[in-house]
Design a protein around this motif. Structure first.
Motif, PDB file in Angstrom:
ATOM      1  N   VAL A 118       0.848  -1.189   0.000  1.00 39.82           N
ATOM      2  CA  VAL A 118       0.000   0.000   0.000  1.00 39.82           C
ATOM      3  C   VAL A 118       0.886   1.243   0.000  1.00 39.82           C
ATOM      4  CG1 VAL A 118      -1.751   1.286   1.283  1.00 39.82           C
ATOM      5  CG2 VAL A 118      -1.817  -1.227   1.244  1.00 39.82           C
ATOM      6  N   VAL A 119       0.595   2.160  -0.927  1.00 39.83           N
ATOM      7  CA  VAL A 119       1.402   3.366  -1.055  1.00 39.83           C
ATOM      8  C   VAL A 119       0.549   4.575  -0.690  1.00 39.83           C
ATOM      9  CG1 VAL A 119       2.898   4.691  -2.595  1.00 39.83           C
ATOM     10  CG2 VAL A 119       2.579   2.234  -2.974  1.00 39.83           C
ATOM     11  N   ALA A 120       1.063   5.397   0.215  1.00 42.21           N
ATOM     12  CA  ALA A 120       0.267   6.527   0.700  1.00 42.21           C
ATOM     13  C   ALA A 120       1.153   7.734   0.974  1.00 42.21           C
ATOM     14  CB  ALA A 120      -0.494   6.121   1.954  1.00 42.21           C
ATOM     15  N   THR A 121       0.505   8.833   1.290  1.00 39.95           N
ATOM     16  CA  THR A 121       1.242  10.076   1.475  1.00 39.95           C
ATOM     17  C   THR A 121       2.059  10.082   2.773  1.00 39.95           C
ATOM     18  OG1 THR A 121      -0.831  10.945   2.325  1.00 39.95           O
ATOM     19  CG2 THR A 121      -0.229  11.577   0.080  1.00 39.95           C
ATOM     20  N   ASP A 122       1.637   9.283   3.753  1.00 40.12           N
ATOM     21  CA  ASP A 122       2.489   9.140   4.937  1.00 40.12           C
ATOM     22  C   ASP A 122       2.359   7.727   5.493  1.00 40.12           C
ATOM     23  OD1 ASP A 122       0.473   9.063   7.173  1.00 40.12           O
ATOM     24  OD2 ASP A 122      -0.022  11.017   6.291  1.00 40.12           O
ATOM     25  N   ARG A 123       3.205   7.415   6.433  1.00 40.18           N
ATOM     26  CA  ARG A 123       3.292   6.074   6.974  1.00 40.18           C
ATOM     27  C   ARG A 123       1.976   5.647   7.640  1.00 40.18           C
ATOM     28  NH1 ARG A 123       7.597   2.263   8.774  1.00 40.18           N
ATOM     29  NH2 ARG A 123       6.233   0.531   9.253  1.00 40.18           N
ATOM     30  N   TYR A 124       1.312   6.615   8.281  1.00 35.74           N
ATOM     31  CA  TYR A 124       0.091   6.292   9.024  1.00 35.74           C
ATOM     32  C   TYR A 124      -1.046   5.964   8.065  1.00 35.74           C
ATOM     33  CZ  TYR A 124       3.121   8.363  12.420  1.00 35.74           C
ATOM     34  OH  TYR A 124       4.213   8.626  13.187  1.00 35.74           O
ATOM     35  N   ALA A 125      -1.142   6.750   7.000  1.00 42.11           N
ATOM     36  CA  ALA A 125      -2.175   6.470   5.997  1.00 42.11           C
ATOM     37  C   ALA A 125      -1.906   5.116   5.345  1.00 42.11           C
ATOM     38  CB  ALA A 125      -2.191   7.581   4.948  1.00 42.11           C
ATOM     39  N   ALA A 126      -0.636   4.819   5.094  1.00 45.04           N
ATOM     40  CA  ALA A 126      -0.283   3.524   4.493  1.00 45.04           C
ATOM     41  C   ALA A 126      -0.745   2.403   5.418  1.00 45.04           C
ATOM     42  CB  ALA A 126       1.218   3.443   4.239  1.00 45.04           C
ATOM     43  N   ASP A 127      -0.527   2.585   6.699  1.00 51.10           N
ATOM     44  CA  ASP A 127      -0.902   1.569   7.677  1.00 51.10           C
ATOM     45  C   ASP A 127      -2.425   1.410   7.722  1.00 51.10           C
ATOM     46  OD1 ASP A 127      -0.033  -0.315   9.566  1.00 51.10           O
ATOM     47  OD2 ASP A 127      -0.702   1.016  11.183  1.00 51.10           O
ATOM     48  N   ASP A 128      -3.139   2.522   7.688  1.00 51.57           N
ATOM     49  CA  ASP A 128      -4.608   2.437   7.647  1.00 51.57           C
ATOM     50  C   ASP A 128      -5.047   1.705   6.378  1.00 51.57           C
ATOM     51  OD1 ASP A 128      -4.744   3.794  10.004  1.00 51.57           O
ATOM     52  OD2 ASP A 128      -5.209   5.752   9.105  1.00 51.57           O
ATOM     53  N   GLY A 129      -4.379   1.993   5.286  1.00 49.71           N
ATOM     54  CA  GLY A 129      -4.675   1.318   4.020  1.00 49.71           C
ATOM     55  C   GLY A 129      -4.460  -0.184   4.135  1.00 49.71           C
ATOM     56  N   VAL A 130      -3.376  -0.559   4.772  1.00 45.56           N
ATOM     57  CA  VAL A 130      -3.061  -1.981   4.955  1.00 45.56           C
ATOM     58  C   VAL A 130      -4.219  -2.675   5.674  1.00 45.56           C
ATOM     59  CG1 VAL A 130      -1.580  -3.564   6.292  1.00 45.56           C
ATOM     60  CG2 VAL A 130      -0.543  -1.783   4.860  1.00 45.56           C
ATOM     61  N   ASN A 131      -4.726  -2.016   6.717  1.00 46.35           N
ATOM     62  CA  ASN A 131      -5.803  -2.628   7.488  1.00 46.35           C
ATOM     63  C   ASN A 131      -7.106  -2.720   6.703  1.00 46.35           C
ATOM     64  OD1 ASN A 131      -4.185  -3.009   9.744  1.00 46.35           O
ATOM     65  ND2 ASN A 131      -4.552  -0.909  10.446  1.00 46.35           N
ATOM     66  N   ALA A 132      -7.223  -1.922   5.653  1.00 47.31           N
ATOM     67  CA  ALA A 132      -8.473  -1.916   4.890  1.00 47.31           C
ATOM     68  C   ALA A 132      -8.460  -2.877   3.688  1.00 47.31           C
ATOM     69  CB  ALA A 132      -8.780  -0.495   4.416  1.00 47.31           C
ATOM     70  N   VAL A 133      -7.311  -3.447   3.389  1.00 50.46           N
ATOM     71  CA  VAL A 133      -7.269  -4.405   2.274  1.00 50.46           C
ATOM     72  C   VAL A 133      -7.919  -5.714   2.743  1.00 50.46           C
ATOM     73  CG1 VAL A 133      -5.753  -5.777   0.759  1.00 50.46           C
ATOM     74  CG2 VAL A 133      -5.197  -3.382   1.261  1.00 50.46           C
ATOM     75  N   GLU A 134      -8.840  -6.233   1.929  1.00 50.52           N
ATOM     76  CA  GLU A 134      -9.531  -7.469   2.330  1.00 50.52           C
ATOM     77  C   GLU A 134      -8.972  -8.636   1.525  1.00 50.52           C
ATOM     78  OE1 GLU A 134     -13.618  -6.492   1.555  1.00 50.52           O
ATOM     79  OE2 GLU A 134     -13.459  -4.752   2.917  1.00 50.52           O
ATOM     80  N   VAL A 135      -8.416  -9.602   2.247  1.00 49.91           N
ATOM     81  CA  VAL A 135      -7.858 -10.779   1.575  1.00 49.91           C
ATOM     82  C   VAL A 135      -8.654 -11.995   2.031  1.00 49.91           C
ATOM     83  CG1 VAL A 135      -5.762 -12.108   1.084  1.00 49.91           C
ATOM     84  CG2 VAL A 135      -5.588  -9.678   1.705  1.00 49.91           C
ATOM     85  N   ASP A 136      -9.095 -12.783   1.067  1.00 45.22           N
ATOM     86  CA  ASP A 136      -9.836 -14.000   1.404  1.00 45.22           C
ATOM     87  C   ASP A 136      -8.884 -15.200   1.281  1.00 45.22           C
ATOM     88  OD1 ASP A 136     -11.727 -15.884   1.907  1.00 45.22           O
ATOM     89  OD2 ASP A 136     -12.811 -15.649  -0.005  1.00 45.22           O
TER      90      ASP A 136
END
Ligand code: MCN
Ligand code: CUM
Length: 806
Positions: A118-136
């Protein structure tokens, strides 16, 4: 002009050359917080990447849904294997000839494997993005135990290798088999065992552990679309190799790739290999057109980057009843995890494990290594290891103690009886190495005298009697380790990385005022190269070390080198430095002859300049010669004073050492106390005794950690249970014992300055010394071998199993 006011000693001291305890020049910035590490690289518009990682050790990926993640404020992109396939980067080659997923392609094979970036404008947003990815995920049966890897019904881990019965190192016997590597004479060895009067056999495990450097692995990639250039700042122990690999897989021309390894906060082998983070940050930069930073956290570092060891060594020694060894037979089961990402020279699937005959004159030996896949993190080799020499030294040093116990002989005496003798060097070992030099008896005797070995044994005997009488609950162990290392990979005839010969290089340029710069192909991660490399030049050229700047790690300016690992820098780059300096000295001599109006042959080098033989007052200092090189050179000569050397070593170097550990263990609690630890190292000519001592202190501390508790452990379901510093033992000043260091000097005959490596020796020799101390303590209660790590709980378990708890 000769500075006649100074004595010879003063002139020498002023240089701070080889042998001087010169203070580390890099520490001026490190101790003031002025180092420049990868995380200090901050570029305009820089983005931050972070990984979605698998909670499952083995699972099929049914789907990945990025939608929610892409809606998180600040998130710009989510990369998966499918995206990487577009640029042919879903998989990457490993140094061991295997391939490795960059991002999970269809399935995951170990816990915390990289699934999406996940690529984001800062580390915290990237981390939030990571938590929002849904993997089955669809969980699959998990393979943890390497001994079950090749069972008929073992789950298929590497579906990509289906039907491939040949790997990078020959035939594969099973779907989870990677390679079999054999060395030595099987028939002769079997015959030695048939004839043997005494034999021992033991399964000696060296558990999985991790180098865990202070600074984790990280990179910043910046792709300039206009120029078509890619700049990568990264924690690289081998920046040039990274540049070549990136050029080969990205198709960006090699001259348009700039790899910069700035200051590194410890490598210990962890930063040799290539990791998905590097590739993903590069791809993300190309895709977004902005610089992308990737920085691991501690848990990611411990659970997904190069582990170390995980070697299970069935060890047999044949001997006469007088204790002369006649044969060695070792079978290793090597657990490589999900991908064989071992960082060895290409032709060596088990590194230099065939140094396993150690310091002993074995007439014959045979070794077989089987590498297998399991659902664990990939890597291998990393951690002050000299390419599996740590495992080999542990194997033979434990084996010799077990043999001594069986023979009822003192372990030191058994070693002295079997050492390669000084007159046997250069010595041809049964498993194919030519040891360059050594004097093992002198080193061992010096160690024994210093610790008053005889007295320790007497004390131990008395304590054992007292224990039997019930007067004490404390047992005492004396652990001896006498190791032979093999460092300095390596000669191009047998060592390469991805086809590139393992030479190393140095370029020295002297300026008109007598100062200069040396650029070297090695890359310090804390070893102090900026200090020591200048010392070699100081002695070779008579220029004060303070006047030489040492630069490493920038592929645009440093000559091509294979980097720093396997304690190869002193043996290989160190030699290149001396050779480059000698080229300059030869030219300087011609200039001096011209200035002094004599024939070159009439001059001799004298500390800091050239003197006319027999005429002490006719002298030109190197400083004067440097000036002259830019204005009054002999007719026909090119101006300037610079030279380059690419050094292909004729052989490895073979440092050695004698370590003795005295330990007391309370059987009721398992609590141990290291009463004394003495380490004698012989690394040939010593460049900086203080740096050597620092290297030995650091390596011994790591050895102490590994032997006494540090472990990457998996539960039966494939979960890493030691994935943070809460559970992974990293000794602090509180736990660390006091170290006594000592030395002998047996120069390497083939190295220009006679130096051998030392960085890895203390780990190689330290672990068996600790483990032998524990095993020696328990041996009188009837045990032959207790597996590492020897933490309090396991010591208590051992006491219980041996019936010592009453
Ligand atoms: N040295 C010396 N005289 C000798 C031999 C070595 O003065 N005869 C000095 C050298 O000049 C160098 C240092 O000792 O400054 C280590 O040299 P060498 O043994 O050649 O090892 P490398 O420089 O190739 O370093 C690699 C080695 C390895 S492989 C690991 S792993 C490890 C180790 O170094 N990682 C380290 N020591 C480390 N120390 C620190 N602080 N950080 C790491 O990551
Ligand atoms: Cu094997 S650890 Mo060191 O060689 O960098």
């Amino acid at each position: 002009m000769n500075d006649m006011t100074l004595t010879k000693e003063q002139r020498e001291a002023r240089l701070e050359g080889m042998g001087c305890k010169r203070k580390r020049v890099e520490d001026i910035r490190f101790t003031q917080g002025r180092g420049n590490y990868v995380d200090d690289v901050k570029l305009p518009g820089m983005l931050h990447g972070d990984f979605v990682r698998s909670p499952h050790p083995h699972a099929r990926i049914r789907s990945i849904n990025k939608d929610a993640a892409l809606k998180v404020p600040g998130v710009l992109a989510v990369l998966t294997a499918d995206d990487l396939k577009g640029v042919n980067l879903a998989w990457m080659p490993t140094l061991a000839g295997d391939v490795q997923m960059v991002l999970a392609d269809g399935k995951v094979l170990f816990q915390n494997q990289e699934v999406a970036f996940v690529v984001a404008t800062d580390r915290y947003a990237a981390d939030d993005g990571v938590n929002a990815v849904e993997v089955d995920y669809e969980p699959l049966p998990v393979l943890v135990d390497p001994f079950k890897s090749m069972d008929a019904d073992a789950p298929v881990l590497r579906e990509d290798l289906e039907g491939k019965m040949t790997g990078a190192h020959g035939p594969r016997k099973h779907h989870n088999h990677i390679f079999e590597w054999t060395v030595g004479d099987r028939d002769l060895t079997d015959a030695a065992f048939r004839k043997a009067e005494v034999t021992i056999k033991e399964m000696i495990s060296y558990h999985r552990t991790h180098p865990s450097p202070l600074e984790t692995c990280q990179s910043v990639c910046s792709f300039d679309k206009i120029k078509g250039e890619l700049t990568i700042w990264g924690t690289f122990q081998a920046p040039h190799v990274i540049r070549t690999v990136v050029a080969l897989i990205s198709k960006i021309p090699e001259h348009k790739i700039h790899v910069i390894a700035p200051d590194i906060g410890g490598g210990f082998g962890n930063k040799v290999g290539a990791y998905p983070g590097y590739i993903c940050s590069a791809v993300a930069s190309i895709v977004t057109g902005r610089p992308v930073k990737w920085v691991e956290d501690r848990i990611e570092n411990l659970t997904s980057t190069s582990f170390a060891r995980d070697y299970h060594m069935t060890t047999e020694i044949a001997a006469t009843k007088e204790g002369k060894v006649t044969g060695l037979r070792v079978h290793v089961l090597a657990d490589h995890g999900a991908f064989d990402a071992c960082a060895d020279p290409s032709k060596w699937p088990a590194g230099f494990f065939n140094i396993v005959t150690g310091s002993y004159d074995f007439p014959t030996a045979h070794l077989a290594v089987d590498g297998v896949y399991t659902n664990k993190a990939p890597g291998g080799v990393a951690y002050r290891c000299s390419f599996r020499v740590t495992e080999a030294a542990y194997c033979i040093e434990r084996g010799m103690d077990i043999l001594a116990q069986k023979l009822g002989m003192d372990p030191a005496e058994l070693r002295l009886k079997n050492f390669v003798r000084p007159e046997q060097f250069p010595y041809q070992s049964a498993l194919g190495w030519e040891y360059d030099s050594g004097d093992y008896h002198t080193a061992m005797r010096k160690a024994m005298e210093t610790v008053q070995y005889e007295d320790l044994r007497k004390e131990q005997a008395a304590k054992r009697e007292a224990f039997r009488r019930g007067e004490t609950r404390e047992i005492m162990g004396v652990g001896i380790s006498f190791f032979t290392e093999i460092v300095g990979a390596g000669p191009s005839k047998n060592c390469d990385i991805l086809g590139i010969a393992m030479f190393d290089s140095c370029e020295i340029r002297l300026h008109p005022t007598g100062a200069g710069i040396a650029r070297v192909g090695s890359k310090s991660q804390g070893q102090g190269h900026e200090t020591t490399w200048a010392q070699i030049i100081a002695t070779e050229l008579g220029i004060p070390a303070d006047d030489i700047m040492v630069e490493e790690g920038n592929t645009d300016t440093a000559p091509y080198g294979l980097g720093t690992y396997g304690s190869r820098s002193t043996p290989v780059a160190g030699a290149a430095i001396a050779m480059a300096a000698r080229k300059i000295r030869a030219k300087a001599q011609m200039i001096a002859a011209y200035l002094l109006e004599v024939h070159e042959g009439d001059l001799e080098f004298d500390i800091d300049g050239f003197r006319v033989k027999g005429l002490p007052e006719r002298f030109k200092s190197m400083k004067e010669i440097c000036w002259a090189a830019y204005n009054s050179i002999p007719p026909g000569m090119e101006p300037g004073l610079e030279a380059v050397s690419y050094y292909d070593p004729p052989n490895m170097t073979y440092p050695f050492g004698a370590y003795i550990c005295v330990m007391d263990i309370d059987v009721d609690t398992g609590v141990y106390k290291v009463r004394r630890f003495y380490a004698l190292d012989d690394c040939g000519t010593r460049i900086n005794p203080m740096i050597i001592e620092g290297q030995v202190h650091g390596g011994l501390t790591e050895a102490f950690a590994i032997a006494m508790g540090q472990e990457i452990r998996y539960d039966d379901n494939g979960n890493v249970v030691t994935g943070s510093l809460m559970d992974f033992f990293l000794p602090t000043a509180v736990e660390t014992p006091h170290w006594e260091t000592d030395f002998t000097v047996t120069p390497s005959p083939h190295h220009p300055i006679g130096a051998k490596g030392v960085g890895e020796s203390p780990n190689v020799g330290g672990v068996p010394a600790f483990s032998n101390a524990v095993n020696d303590a328990f041996s009188f209660l009837g045990s032959t071998h207790i597996q590492m790590p020897h933490d309090f709980w396991r010591n208590w378990q051992a006491a219980k199993t041996l019936g010592a708890l009453g």
